[in-house]
Enzyme design. Sequence first.
Site, mmCIF file in Angstrom:
data_model
loop_
_atom_site.group_PDB
_atom_site.id
_atom_site.type_symbol
_atom_site.label_atom_id
_atom_site.label_comp_id
_atom_site.label_asym_id
_atom_site.label_seq_id
_atom_site.Cartn_x
_atom_site.Cartn_y
_atom_site.Cartn_z
ATOM 1 N N ASP B 112 0.824 -1.204 0.000
ATOM 2 C CA ASP B 112 0.000 0.000 0.000
ATOM 3 C C ASP B 112 0.859 1.254 0.000
ATOM 4 O O ASP B 112 0.575 2.215 -0.706
ATOM 5 C CB ASP B 112 -0.931 0.007 1.218
ATOM 6 C CG ASP B 112 -2.084 -0.983 1.064
ATOM 7 O OD1 ASP B 112 -2.356 -1.413 -0.067
ATOM 8 O OD2 ASP B 112 -2.699 -1.330 2.095
ATOM 9 N N HIS B 217 -5.089 -9.849 8.255
ATOM 10 C CA HIS B 217 -5.008 -10.662 7.046
ATOM 11 C C HIS B 217 -4.829 -12.123 7.406
ATOM 12 O O HIS B 217 -4.346 -12.916 6.612
ATOM 13 C CB HIS B 217 -3.834 -10.224 6.171
ATOM 14 C CG HIS B 217 -3.893 -8.782 5.816
ATOM 15 N ND1 HIS B 217 -3.328 -7.813 6.611
ATOM 16 C CD2 HIS B 217 -4.480 -8.130 4.782
ATOM 17 C CE1 HIS B 217 -3.550 -6.624 6.051
ATOM 18 N NE2 HIS B 217 -4.249 -6.792 4.957
ATOM 19 N N ASP B 524 -60.469 -34.627 20.450
ATOM 20 C CA ASP B 524 -59.433 -33.826 21.092
ATOM 21 C C ASP B 524 -59.718 -33.792 22.595
ATOM 22 O O ASP B 524 -60.849 -33.491 23.012
ATOM 23 C CB ASP B 524 -59.445 -32.404 20.530
ATOM 24 C CG ASP B 524 -58.474 -31.517 21.270
ATOM 25 O OD1 ASP B 524 -57.250 -31.697 21.083
ATOM 26 O OD2 ASP B 524 -58.937 -30.667 22.074
ATOM 27 N N PRO B 525 -58.748 -34.095 23.433
ATOM 28 C CA PRO B 525 -59.027 -34.182 24.867
ATOM 29 C C PRO B 525 -59.454 -32.844 25.477
ATOM 30 O O PRO B 525 -60.264 -32.828 26.422
ATOM 31 C CB PRO B 525 -57.731 -34.703 25.472
ATOM 32 C CG PRO B 525 -56.691 -34.552 24.420
ATOM 33 C CD PRO B 525 -57.386 -34.518 23.092
#
Lengths: 540, 540
Positions: B112, B217, B524-525
């Site tokens: 850089d 990096h 259904d209960p």
Amino acid sequence: MQQFMNGKDTLVTEAVDGLVRASGGALARLDGYPHIKVVVRTDWDRGKVALVSGGGSGHEPAHAGFVGQGMLTAAVCGEVFASPSVDAVLAGILAVTGKAGCLLIVKNYTGDRLNFGLAAERARAFGLKVSMVIVDDDVALPDLPQARGVAGTLFVHKIAGALAEAGADLDAVTAAAQAVIQGAVSIGMSLDTCTVPGNPREDRIAAGKAELGLGIHGEAGVEQVDFAGARNAMAMVAERLAPHIGKADHVALLNNLGSTTPLEMSILAEELARSPLGGRIRWIIGPGALMTSLDMHGFSVSLLPVTGEQVQALAAPVAPPAWPGLAGFGEVALRPLPDGLTPIQPEPSAHPQRRALIARCCAALIAAEADLNTLDAKTGDGDTGSTLATAARALTGALDRLPLADPTQLYRAVGMELSQTMGGSSGVLLAIFFAAAGDASASGKNWIGALTAGLARVMQVGGASPGDRTMIDALSPALAALPQGVGAAATAARAGANATAAMTRAKAGRASYISADRLAGFNDPGAEGVARLFEDLARG
Amino acid sequence: MQQFMNGKDTLVTEAVDGLVRASGGALARLDGYPHIKVVVRTDWDRGKVALVSGGGSGHEPAHAGFVGQGMLTAAVCGEVFASPSVDAVLAGILAVTGKAGCLLIVKNYTGDRLNFGLAAERARAFGLKVSMVIVDDDVALPDLPQARGVAGTLFVHKIAGALAEAGADLDAVTAAAQAVIQGAVSIGMSLDTCTVPGNPREDRIAAGKAELGLGIHGEAGVEQVDFAGARNAMAMVAERLAPHIGKADHVALLNNLGSTTPLEMSILAEELARSPLGGRIRWIIGPGALMTSLDMHGFSVSLLPVTGEQVQALAAPVAPPAWPGLAGFGEVALRPLPDGLTPIQPEPSAHPQRRALIARCCAALIAAEADLNTLDAKTGDGDTGSTLATAARALTGALDRLPLADPTQLYRAVGMELSQTMGGSSGVLLAIFFAAAGDASASGKNWIGALTAGLARVMQVGGASPGDRTMIDALSPALAALPQGVGAAATAARAGANATAAMTRAKAGRASYISADRLAGFNDPGAEGVARLFEDLARG
């Protein structure tokens, strides 16, 4: 626990404290640890409709990260993936609800529905106006009548939040939330499951596979599909969403489920634009981590067909930094490349003396090629001589097109030649040297001044100083001695180059990676090259 | 490639396009693909000092994500972890630099430095004013004279950005950047390396270990240490930073290196506050993903001693949504728990008729216990009878303390009793039923109206409707028939309960998880319990 936590029992309380602490006073929590984990706005005055949401933790920033001006008034946080208790929800409601009332925004999970629902009843028994909406935006499971609530919930937070902040009443805010829920659809895709603290990671998704239509708690997806890259992944997502959307303009919310990198998320945004859905998406929220599933490597797309008022509400500014805002989603804006990238070839001009000088310098470096390579082989990769000689040969070949009569242009042209013909760091550094010398020459410096300015720039950019075992150890004393003549410069360069043999702690350049005992006793090949050059010139 | 990408060659170009596209017109890119990947502000007028940064990709949102008003003018993006070319940097400089000049903000990596450095020279040859600063905030490697540039770079972006936006000249902006670089220190810690696209993931860090002082990096850290949770991790980081900071007030930047979850980051914020550094940190940026290393599971802490002007510059608003803003970092703000979490016990009162009715209902449910359990065992886990009977016994025992004379208070009190004594979803739903009935009673509804309102609320919160094979299938027709008398209600409840035997596609409740052939032929209960209750009452 291979995560940045201290223990399962304290992870949510500590995280909530960290969030509150880092909010700069915008947030507070109720003093009800460990069971009541409620985050509230500190700037709240109960004159407006309160928005309370929440649910199990593990979806951050949802929901506590969206508490603040323009969004939620309070968030009730359960343990990871577990609904908060009725008492916790009630505490949240009571803490923020005034005469204007409160809207509960609940994702469609049984635990949340029941606990928020009962808390709402208790709050109503205090005479508070409380309404509740249930978000069910997930279209992954077409046969399940009770779709899950996932990232589309954030459309509700934001639009209801904007209305509440603007002073709308509870009925209006509730109706707006319902309208959003009516329109919002979402689906997710993931390459991996998530790591639930304290549990081993489930190894459900094989390499090369992805899960489509999974939920935000690591529950299995609708199907496992072959994974063939981002484009294909987005195409599958788009295909599932397409039947659910009409011709209206849509807002997309592109959500990171946890550990997908920003690079991947941006690629997915691009693929979303290129997908068949792209033409119907006029605005985007994100990409960003909004409704996560711990560290899941996946994403979800939520779509909402919008009216103008809804766009306004989505675009209204809010306090929570986790909210990424609404942006137009259109073409990739291009700007032409600027002029000047192709350097203008200077007009060649004649100056026999300078031409001879450059030719001689080049010849000296070419002559030193083998010696410098041998020296470099002791301490490096043996190519310093060839690198310099190659550049020297190229420069010799370029003599006819150099602007020899104009020193400023000449420095710059030499720099340009070197940057184009000489590889590696040394090529760039020499190009910088001559370019900076050209600048200095342009501003009136004589040739010694110009070269000295070039050296200063090389030292700044390259980060090396005298003593660092580089060509600077010869060049710097040589330039300093030049006013006393080229003989003095050659003597100084030689002394400098020889001194590098004792510099065994290189601080810059390649030699910084070489052990001290390999360096001892050998001159730096760059410095040696500079010394050879000046010695040759001194010979007259 | 098990990442959301299409290929290594296009990943950065596609990601940049996605970023630009989702910016809503705030960003554009130069038309120089594939080699020149430069993101620029579209609202830029060259009258102010331009800020250009960049470097290898893989650190997003740095740097392209910080282009915009108040921060960078342009970002030059290399391939992943690779410096952009001199031409690319030059294109970025030329695209945005006017008479006010340009500051290059470069992280301290050789590639850089050289590429930005040479591009600066070329730009100067065009007569542009260009200065360059090199950020070296990493204190991980005490013996390396060239410290790396890591997340502290963002302090420079932000402070220089605020000054440039405010119209400061190049010298002032450069000096401000230099001052920040002088003060900024950073160090990172990670539990894993990162996945570089196209490369296998390096398995360098063993379970139970962490790396301290690693770069961005994936390069190895200064040392591997034993990992013992978030507190210990932050203590080690604080210990390395402590020698580098003075007594001044500091800003901390808490950076997510990639895949650390927001929960973990918030816990780390809390630990930072509790660490010995905590007392010297008055402001915080983040926690957030600002300078990442792809998907690295780690974090970094950067510290900057600040003047009042620097705090102002850091706090100035900016356009890029990736910037989380500056917030005060102080105590965890607490708010007291609201009143009302402990429900006020209503005054008991007498009403012999209602007392007898409740007792009889309870007795009916207790009598049905075994039958309902047997029925539930066919289609569920066999405890419906016991659940209801247990609640009935508790309610019978509570008769003396119920406010029997006040219907509104009575409904609420029954709801409260049930929510405290009856576990599971059914307990919450019955509590909601009675609480909502109490609300309706308070607003003037008679008892049938109140119970009907309760049922409506249960259906909303629970998400079940008639036909979904729940107790609603008996309760709903029973309440509808009640105006015709309890006999009619019993008949309707029985018909409703019996109809559930044919409902084999349950849409809500537990039966939705049970296969159709197991359900067929059995009531259904819950519905059966309701029918038994009404039948008992109808017997007079």
